[in-house]
Design a protein around this motif. Structure first.
Motif, PDB file in Angstrom:
ATOM      1  N   ILE A 117       0.854  -1.186   0.000  1.00 56.15           N
ATOM      2  CA  ILE A 117       0.000   0.000   0.000  1.00 56.15           C
ATOM      3  C   ILE A 117       0.889   1.234   0.000  1.00 56.15           C
ATOM      4  O   ILE A 117       1.695   1.428   0.910  1.00 56.15           O
ATOM      5  CB  ILE A 117      -0.924   0.035   1.230  1.00 56.15           C
ATOM      6  N   VAL A 118       0.749   2.096  -1.024  1.00 57.05           N
ATOM      7  CA  VAL A 118       1.606   3.274  -1.153  1.00 57.05           C
ATOM      8  C   VAL A 118       0.750   4.518  -1.355  1.00 57.05           C
ATOM      9  O   VAL A 118      -0.437   4.438  -1.650  1.00 57.05           O
ATOM     10  CB  VAL A 118       2.600   3.112  -2.322  1.00 57.05           C
ATOM     11  N   GLY A 119       1.387   5.681  -1.214  1.00 55.41           N
ATOM     12  CA  GLY A 119       0.682   6.944  -1.410  1.00 55.41           C
ATOM     13  C   GLY A 119       1.354   8.072  -0.656  1.00 55.41           C
ATOM     14  O   GLY A 119       2.286   7.858   0.128  1.00 55.41           O
ATOM     15  N   VAL A 120       0.884   9.297  -0.874  1.00 59.47           N
ATOM     16  CA  VAL A 120       1.461  10.456  -0.212  1.00 59.47           C
ATOM     17  C   VAL A 120       0.906  10.590   1.204  1.00 59.47           C
ATOM     18  O   VAL A 120      -0.070   9.913   1.580  1.00 59.47           O
ATOM     19  CB  VAL A 120       1.189  11.761  -0.994  1.00 59.47           C
ATOM     20  N   ASN A 121       1.510  11.475   1.983  1.00 60.20           N
ATOM     21  CA  ASN A 121       1.045  11.721   3.339  1.00 60.20           C
ATOM     22  C   ASN A 121      -0.400  12.202   3.338  1.00 60.20           C
ATOM     23  O   ASN A 121      -0.775  13.066   2.536  1.00 60.20           O
ATOM     24  CB  ASN A 121       1.918  12.778   4.014  1.00 60.20           C
ATOM     25  N   ASP A 201       1.849  -1.685   5.012  1.00 62.74           N
ATOM     26  CA  ASP A 201       1.620  -0.244   5.151  1.00 62.74           C
ATOM     27  C   ASP A 201       2.959   0.468   5.045  1.00 62.74           C
ATOM     28  O   ASP A 201       3.891   0.167   5.786  1.00 62.74           O
ATOM     29  CB  ASP A 201       0.969   0.043   6.504  1.00 62.74           C
ATOM     30  N   THR A 202       3.078   1.400   4.108  1.00 66.74           N
ATOM     31  CA  THR A 202       4.341   2.114   3.924  1.00 66.74           C
ATOM     32  C   THR A 202       4.210   3.567   4.357  1.00 66.74           C
ATOM     33  O   THR A 202       3.107   4.092   4.492  1.00 66.74           O
ATOM     34  CB  THR A 202       4.787   2.074   2.448  1.00 66.74           C
ATOM     35  N   ALA A 203       5.340   4.209   4.528  1.00 67.28           N
ATOM     36  CA  ALA A 203       5.345   5.609   4.939  1.00 67.28           C
ATOM     37  C   ALA A 203       4.826   6.492   3.817  1.00 67.28           C
ATOM     38  O   ALA A 203       5.085   6.241   2.639  1.00 67.28           O
ATOM     39  CB  ALA A 203       6.764   6.041   5.327  1.00 67.28           C
ATOM     40  N   GLY A 204       4.116   7.532   4.196  1.00 64.56           N
ATOM     41  CA  GLY A 204       3.688   8.509   3.210  1.00 64.56           C
ATOM     42  C   GLY A 204       4.894   9.245   2.683  1.00 64.56           C
ATOM     43  O   GLY A 204       5.810   9.576   3.432  1.00 64.56           O
ATOM     44  N   LYS A 226      12.211 -13.410  -0.436  1.00 63.32           N
ATOM     45  CA  LYS A 226      11.479 -14.495   0.211  1.00 63.32           C
ATOM     46  C   LYS A 226      10.430 -15.087  -0.724  1.00 63.32           C
ATOM     47  O   LYS A 226      10.225 -16.298  -0.761  1.00 63.32           O
ATOM     48  CB  LYS A 226      10.792 -13.964   1.482  1.00 63.32           C
ATOM     49  N   ILE A 227       9.749 -14.205  -1.471  1.00 62.15           N
ATOM     50  CA  ILE A 227       8.734 -14.645  -2.431  1.00 62.15           C
ATOM     51  C   ILE A 227       9.038 -13.946  -3.748  1.00 62.15           C
ATOM     52  O   ILE A 227       8.774 -12.742  -3.893  1.00 62.15           O
ATOM     53  CB  ILE A 227       7.306 -14.297  -1.950  1.00 62.15           C
ATOM     54  N   PRO A 228       9.605 -14.636  -4.719  1.00 62.88           N
ATOM     55  CA  PRO A 228      10.053 -14.000  -5.967  1.00 62.88           C
ATOM     56  C   PRO A 228       8.992 -13.176  -6.685  1.00 62.88           C
ATOM     57  O   PRO A 228       9.309 -12.182  -7.330  1.00 62.88           O
ATOM     58  CB  PRO A 228      10.493 -15.197  -6.826  1.00 62.88           C
ATOM     59  N   GLU A 229       7.711 -13.567  -6.559  1.00 64.21           N
ATOM     60  CA  GLU A 229       6.645 -12.852  -7.268  1.00 64.21           C
ATOM     61  C   GLU A 229       6.114 -11.658  -6.482  1.00 64.21           C
ATOM     62  O   GLU A 229       5.275 -10.895  -6.985  1.00 64.21           O
ATOM     63  CB  GLU A 229       5.475 -13.798  -7.572  1.00 64.21           C
ATOM     64  N   ALA A 230       6.551 -11.491  -5.248  1.00 61.30           N
ATOM     65  CA  ALA A 230       6.016 -10.428  -4.392  1.00 61.30           C
ATOM     66  C   ALA A 230       6.617  -9.068  -4.752  1.00 61.30           C
ATOM     67  O   ALA A 230       7.752  -8.995  -5.240  1.00 61.30           O
ATOM     68  CB  ALA A 230       6.305 -10.750  -2.931  1.00 61.30           C
ATOM     69  N   PRO A 231       5.881  -7.984  -4.519  1.00 57.54           N
ATOM     70  CA  PRO A 231       4.471  -7.981  -4.124  1.00 57.54           C
ATOM     71  C   PRO A 231       3.565  -8.311  -5.309  1.00 57.54           C
ATOM     72  O   PRO A 231       3.851  -7.932  -6.436  1.00 57.54           O
ATOM     73  CB  PRO A 231       4.242  -6.534  -3.651  1.00 57.54           C
ATOM     74  N   HIS A 232       2.480  -9.004  -5.013  1.00 53.81           N
ATOM     75  CA  HIS A 232       1.568  -9.412  -6.071  1.00 53.81           C
ATOM     76  C   HIS A 232       0.677  -8.264  -6.519  1.00 53.81           C
ATOM     77  O   HIS A 232       0.190  -8.258  -7.648  1.00 53.81           O
ATOM     78  CB  HIS A 232       0.724 -10.587  -5.573  1.00 53.81           C
ATOM     79  N   GLU A 233       0.463  -7.323  -5.625  1.00 55.67           N
ATOM     80  CA  GLU A 233      -0.282  -6.106  -5.955  1.00 55.67           C
ATOM     81  C   GLU A 233       0.389  -4.907  -5.301  1.00 55.67           C
ATOM     82  O   GLU A 233       0.952  -5.014  -4.211  1.00 55.67           O
ATOM     83  CB  GLU A 233      -1.733  -6.178  -5.460  1.00 55.67           C
ATOM     84  N   VAL A 234       0.303  -3.767  -5.987  1.00 51.25           N
ATOM     85  CA  VAL A 234       0.705  -2.488  -5.412  1.00 51.25           C
ATOM     86  C   VAL A 234      -0.478  -1.546  -5.557  1.00 51.25           C
ATOM     87  O   VAL A 234      -0.830  -1.146  -6.668  1.00 51.25           O
ATOM     88  CB  VAL A 234       1.947  -1.890  -6.112  1.00 51.25           C
ATOM     89  N   LEU A 235      -1.115  -1.241  -4.443  1.00 46.13           N
ATOM     90  CA  LEU A 235      -2.285  -0.375  -4.450  1.00 46.13           C
ATOM     91  C   LEU A 235      -1.868   1.041  -4.061  1.00 46.13           C
ATOM     92  O   LEU A 235      -1.290   1.253  -2.993  1.00 46.13           O
ATOM     93  CB  LEU A 235      -3.356  -0.889  -3.479  1.00 46.13           C
ATOM     94  N   LEU A 236      -2.160   1.977  -4.934  1.00 41.57           N
ATOM     95  CA  LEU A 236      -1.861   3.379  -4.686  1.00 41.57           C
ATOM     96  C   LEU A 236      -3.095   4.065  -4.116  1.00 41.57           C
ATOM     97  O   LEU A 236      -4.156   4.068  -4.746  1.00 41.57           O
ATOM     98  CB  LEU A 236      -1.433   4.060  -5.982  1.00 41.57           C
ATOM     99  N   VAL A 237      -2.964   4.627  -2.924  1.00 44.58           N
ATOM    100  CA  VAL A 237      -4.074   5.309  -2.260  1.00 44.58           C
ATOM    101  C   VAL A 237      -4.035   6.786  -2.637  1.00 44.58           C
ATOM    102  O   VAL A 237      -3.024   7.470  -2.439  1.00 44.58           O
ATOM    103  CB  VAL A 237      -3.991   5.143  -0.726  1.00 44.58           C
ATOM    104  N   LEU A 238      -5.154   7.271  -3.185  1.00 45.87           N
ATOM    105  CA  LEU A 238      -5.255   8.664  -3.615  1.00 45.87           C
ATOM    106  C   LEU A 238      -6.431   9.332  -2.913  1.00 45.87           C
ATOM    107  O   LEU A 238      -7.509   8.741  -2.788  1.00 45.87           O
ATOM    108  CB  LEU A 238      -5.460   8.748  -5.127  1.00 45.87           C
ATOM    109  N   ASP A 239      -6.206  10.553  -2.475  1.00 43.67           N
ATOM    110  CA  ASP A 239      -7.240  11.354  -1.840  1.00 43.67           C
ATOM    111  C   ASP A 239      -8.151  11.921  -2.935  1.00 43.67           C
ATOM    112  O   ASP A 239      -7.719  12.715  -3.767  1.00 43.67           O
ATOM    113  CB  ASP A 239      -6.575  12.484  -1.047  1.00 43.67           C
TER     114      ASP A 239
END
Length: 293
Positions: A117-121, A201-204, A226-239
């Motif tokens: 899960i990524v995105g700005v502050n 959960d990543t830092a903003g 640890k898991i070659p295919e990871a991450p399987h999804e990257v979800l960008l959170v937008l306001d």
């Protein structure tokens, strides 16, 4: 549909009231009483779409599609005209690139299934992580959360409260720790405990700060150990209230990480809703989840 699903649908419908009034009801007004598509209609349509944060590029694409269809299809009422407009908007939402499981009880293509899960502050990442964890847990999935936001003060404690409410374990090392190390520990624990889903959960971070963005790339590299295919999804959170700035944020994030989907938050506030169309068409990214409340 069970009681819980009906409750969620009712709350979602209520929460999206302001956004729905901003876009769909205005579109209904522009088609009201119309039996032909003329320059006046097209100009009004453009103004409504742009004011609803649809964006100029996507607005012009919709107008062009409607103009082209008007030249080949017959329509006799405002209902048919409105249906044509809704159809074109619907097509744009369906043409949004690769697909990943959306329903929380759907079978997952990998185990553990790692979602970054990524995105700005301030976009709503931590709250989104909590809601995703709760929904996966209710759907019968074994979930773990990685607290890789080690920069923001009290971030770990905040996520700990959410994890306890959702009834899922939290892996973290507290403020100041190496985020990549936290992710490696979490993924390793997920493998050992046979977990179904790992939510990271990543830092903003500001999308224009390259050194912070590069930290995301490091997190992804470590997870792959640890898991070659990871991450399987990257979800960008937008306001959703930031309008077209959200599209620019997404473009910058996509330079550093392979974003697979979007979570649009705060659509029950001043958000105008059209941003969802811009993201789907211009970035070819699916808007997987929307947040209200």
């Amino acid at each position: 549909m069970g009681f819980f699903d009906k409750f969620k649908l009712s709350r979602l419908t209520e929460g999206l009231g302001k956004t729905r009034e901003t876009l769909r009801e205005k579109l209904a007004v522009v088609t009201k009483g119309r039996t032909e598509i003329d320059d006046e209609f097209l100009e009004e349509l453009e103004n409504i779409l742009v004011s609803a944060d649809v964006g100029v590029e996507t607005t012009l694409a919709i107008v062009d599609a409607i103009t082209e269809r008007a030249g080949t299809e017959s329509y006799r009422s405002e209902d048919e005209l409105n249906g044509m407009l809704m159809d074109e908007i619907g097509k744009m939402l369906m043409e949004s690139g690769e697909e990943h499981p959306v329903e929380f009880d759907a079978p997952l293509p990998a185990k553990p299934y790692v979602i970054l899960i990524v995105g700005v502050n301030g976009a709503g990442k931590t709250t989104s992580v909590a809601k995703l964890a709760s929904n996966y847990e209710k759907a019968g999935k074994k979930v773990m959360i990685a607290a890789a936001d080690t920069f923001r003060a009290a971030a770990y404690e905040q996520l700990q409260v959410w994890a306890e409410r959702a009834g899922v374990p939290l892996i973290g090392q507290g403020q100041g720790a190496d985020p990549a190390s936290v992710v490696f520990d979490a993924v390793s624990a997920a493998v050992a405990r046979n977990a179904d889903v790992v939510l990271v959960d990543t830092a903003g971070r500001l999308h224009n700060k390259s050194h912070l963005m590069e930290e995301l790339a490091k997190i992804m590299r470590v997870a792959k150990k640890k898991i070659p295919e990871a991450p399987h999804e990257v979800l960008l959170v937008l306001d959703g209230t930031t309008g077209q700035n959200a599209v620019q944020q997404a473009r910058e994030f996509m330079k550093f990480v392979h974003v697979t989907g979007i979570v649009v938050t705060k659509l029950d506030g001043t958000a105008k809703g059209g941003i969802v169309l811009s993201i789907s068409r211009e970035l070819k990214l699916p808007v997987k989840y929307i947040g209200v409340g």
